[in-house]
Design an enzyme around this catalytic site. Structure first.
Site, PDB file in Angstrom:
ATOM      1  N   SER A 256      -6.738  -4.891   1.674  1.00 21.53           N
ATOM      2  CA  SER A 256      -5.823  -3.814   2.051  1.00 21.53           C
ATOM      3  C   SER A 256      -6.600  -2.712   2.755  1.00 21.53           C
ATOM      4  O   SER A 256      -7.832  -2.713   2.786  1.00 21.53           O
ATOM      5  CB  SER A 256      -5.153  -3.244   0.806  1.00 21.53           C
ATOM      6  OG  SER A 256      -6.069  -2.414   0.129  1.00 21.53           O
ATOM      7  N   LYS A 257      -5.846  -1.772   3.307  1.00 20.16           N
ATOM      8  CA  LYS A 257      -6.450  -0.675   4.052  1.00 20.16           C
ATOM      9  C   LYS A 257      -7.565   0.007   3.273  1.00 20.16           C
ATOM     10  O   LYS A 257      -8.522   0.502   3.844  1.00 20.16           O
ATOM     11  CB  LYS A 257      -5.380   0.371   4.361  1.00 20.16           C
ATOM     12  CG  LYS A 257      -4.605   0.075   5.605  1.00 20.16           C
ATOM     13  CD  LYS A 257      -3.729   1.251   5.952  1.00 20.16           C
ATOM     14  CE  LYS A 257      -2.752   0.886   7.061  1.00 20.16           C
ATOM     15  NZ  LYS A 257      -1.623   1.780   7.116  1.00 20.16           N
TER      16      LYS A 257
END
Ligand code: GLU
Length: 485
Positions: A256-257
């Protein structure tokens, strides 16, 4: 067999996630492996998620990675429009939803938010709470529906899922998957804003665009039975499904980011080369039969057999990507390398040195461009260093021997006019021969004096050639001064 046609169907929601890049790559490879067509379709029916500039990111990424589409919004191949909002303007999805209503496979639903909020919730496989629609509006009479529509009451169109029996579908990676129909919700096909849901639009479009292989992330696996139900209702042949395994970070959490390297753009900004990224991403979920690791895109097209894809999650290992990037740096044409390395070199070197020579020194010694900074910082300014560095067991040097060598060399180097690497190397070799010592006994103190560092790209004379006579002598004198203290 009909021509293989795959599509990449991103939603324009921002940066290109590594998972999306892999989907695009696999879809491209599956098509090209069979001489088929790779298509780009923009899925922008979720108007709230639309991000300004995201379309440019999609085009730029496909171009830069070499995943050139044969058809798309900018290349008509006879299946357009290729943007879902444009297709919607033509009333396409509503037409198909109405066909399902006619058949009894879908129905208008006028339930308001309040009523929907009051419905029972159940917990989905992934742990999120979902409200199961109770088919209330399925039972409205034809007249009631007509009256509601005439009165302009907001509505959605829902699929009428069977409540009994099972649905089985086949995925080429995950095999046969069967679910109880009772678990399948009457999902929305057309939303109250008139746009189709992704769930509906992707089925209609994949069929109309003759897509033979649907490649996507496995987060869609659990929705696939619903899509199958749609194919059945329309009497259409479902495509071959190729769901790609999850990509996780080093902690086995979904990439994820938060990890800071989850998008293609992040990786470029961190100094990775596009070709290396594509090569690495290809291996996230697929393994060639002979364990080869370095592949050009053309080689991938030849080697990629999606039947060898894996079901288990793939770990995104930045260290491995760095290693691979380093291999690409070594293989790169020098001019191309220099063009990319120059901005990083300029960050640290402002003096009038030959930057190409500096680039040549680091080319085989770095994994990513930002490594350059730390490797070459000493060119700009001699760092403060501890004279203990002159002592090196293997080179048989001590502070005393180093002082003696530097002092003896200083007048020779002062006289020396030609400061090219070769000429300087010859001078030092002569001195080594005179002293009848080992190379390192001389090279180590000289390199230490001109760099102030224990590890440098390139040897003493390569460094001296770049910094020139005046600066080399200044640094050697400084070394003598420090050693004499
Ligand atoms: N628009 C979907 C996404 O961006 C595409 C999924 C698919 O390929 O079917 O995830």
């Amino acid at each position: 067999m009909s021509k293989v046609r795959t599509r990449f169907a991103p939603s324009p929601t921002g940066r290109m996630h590594v998972g999306n890049l892999r989907t695009a790559l696999y879809a491209y490879l599956i098509a090209k492996h069979e001489d088929g067509d790779f298509m780009l379709r923009i899925e922008d029916t979720d108007q709230e998620r639309f991000v300004e500039g995201a379309l440019e990111i999609i085009y730029r990424t496909l171009e830069k990675t070499g995943l050139i589409h044969d058809e798309g919004p900018d290349k008509d191949g006879g299946y357009g429009p290729y943007v879902q909002s444009e297709r919607n303007k033509n009333g396409l999805y509503l037409k198909y939803a109405k066909q399902l209503i006619e058949q009894g496979d879908a129905y208008y639903c006028f339930c308001d938010k309040e009523r929907l909020d009051s419905l029972k919730t159940s917990v989905s496989e992934s742990g999120t709470e979902i409200r199961v629609y109770d088919k209330h509006c399925l039972h409205l009479s034809k007249e009631e529906v007509e009256a509601n529509l005439a009165a302009g009451k907001p509505y959605v169109i829902r699929i009428n899922m069977p409540t009994e029996g099972t649905t089985t579908f086949h995925d080429d990676i995950y095999g046969d998957i069967t679910v109880d129909n009772a678990e399948l919700d009457d999902m929305i096909l057309i939303k109250s804003d008139g746009y189709p849901t992704y769930n509906f639009a992707n089925v209609v479009d994949d069929h109309l665009m003759n897509i033979t292989h649907v490649v996507r992330g496995n987060e869609y696996l659990s929705s696939a039975p619903k899509y199958n139900r749609l194919y059945e209702a329309f009497g259409w042949e479902p495509p071959v499904y190729v769901h790609c395994p999850l990509i996780t970070d080093e902690n086995h959490k979904k990439l994820s980011k938060r990890c800071g390297h989850s998008s293609y753009e992040d990786l470029l900004e961190q100094g990775f080369i596009s070709e290396a990224i594509v090569n690495y991403v290809a291996l996230l979920g697929w393994c060639p039969s002979d364990n080869q690791e370095i592949f050009s895109l053309e080689e991938l097209v030849k080697a990629f057999d999606y039947h060898h894809m894996s079901k288990s999650p793939a770990v995104f290992d930045v260290q491995k990507l760095k290693w691979m990037n380093g291999e690409y740096m070594k293989m790169m044409e020098f001019d191309c390398f220099f063009e990319m390395a120059e901005p990083y070199i300029r960050e640290v070197v402002t003096k009038d040195y030959d930057l190409k020579k500096i680039a040549a020194l680091v080319k085989t010694r770095i994994e990513v461009f930002p490594d350059i900074r730390e490797q070459i910082d000493f060119f700009e300014e001699l760092p403060e260093y501890d004279t203990a560095m002159y002592t090196h067991k293997k080179m048989k040097t001590t502070e005393e021997t180093s002082l003696e060598v530097l002092k003896e060399l200083l007048p020779i180097l002062e006289k020396q006019e030609d400061y090219s690497n070769d000429a300087l190397f010859a001078v030092l070799k002569d001195y080594v021969a005179d002293k009848a010592c080992k190379n390192g006994y001389v090279m180590w103190p000289v390199r230490t004096a001109v760099s102030g560092k224990q590890n440098t790209p390139g040897g003493a004379t390569e460094i001296m050639e770049i910094i020139g006579k005046e600066e080399s002598l200044r640094r050697i004198r400084k070394g003598i001064e420090l050693l004499e203290k």
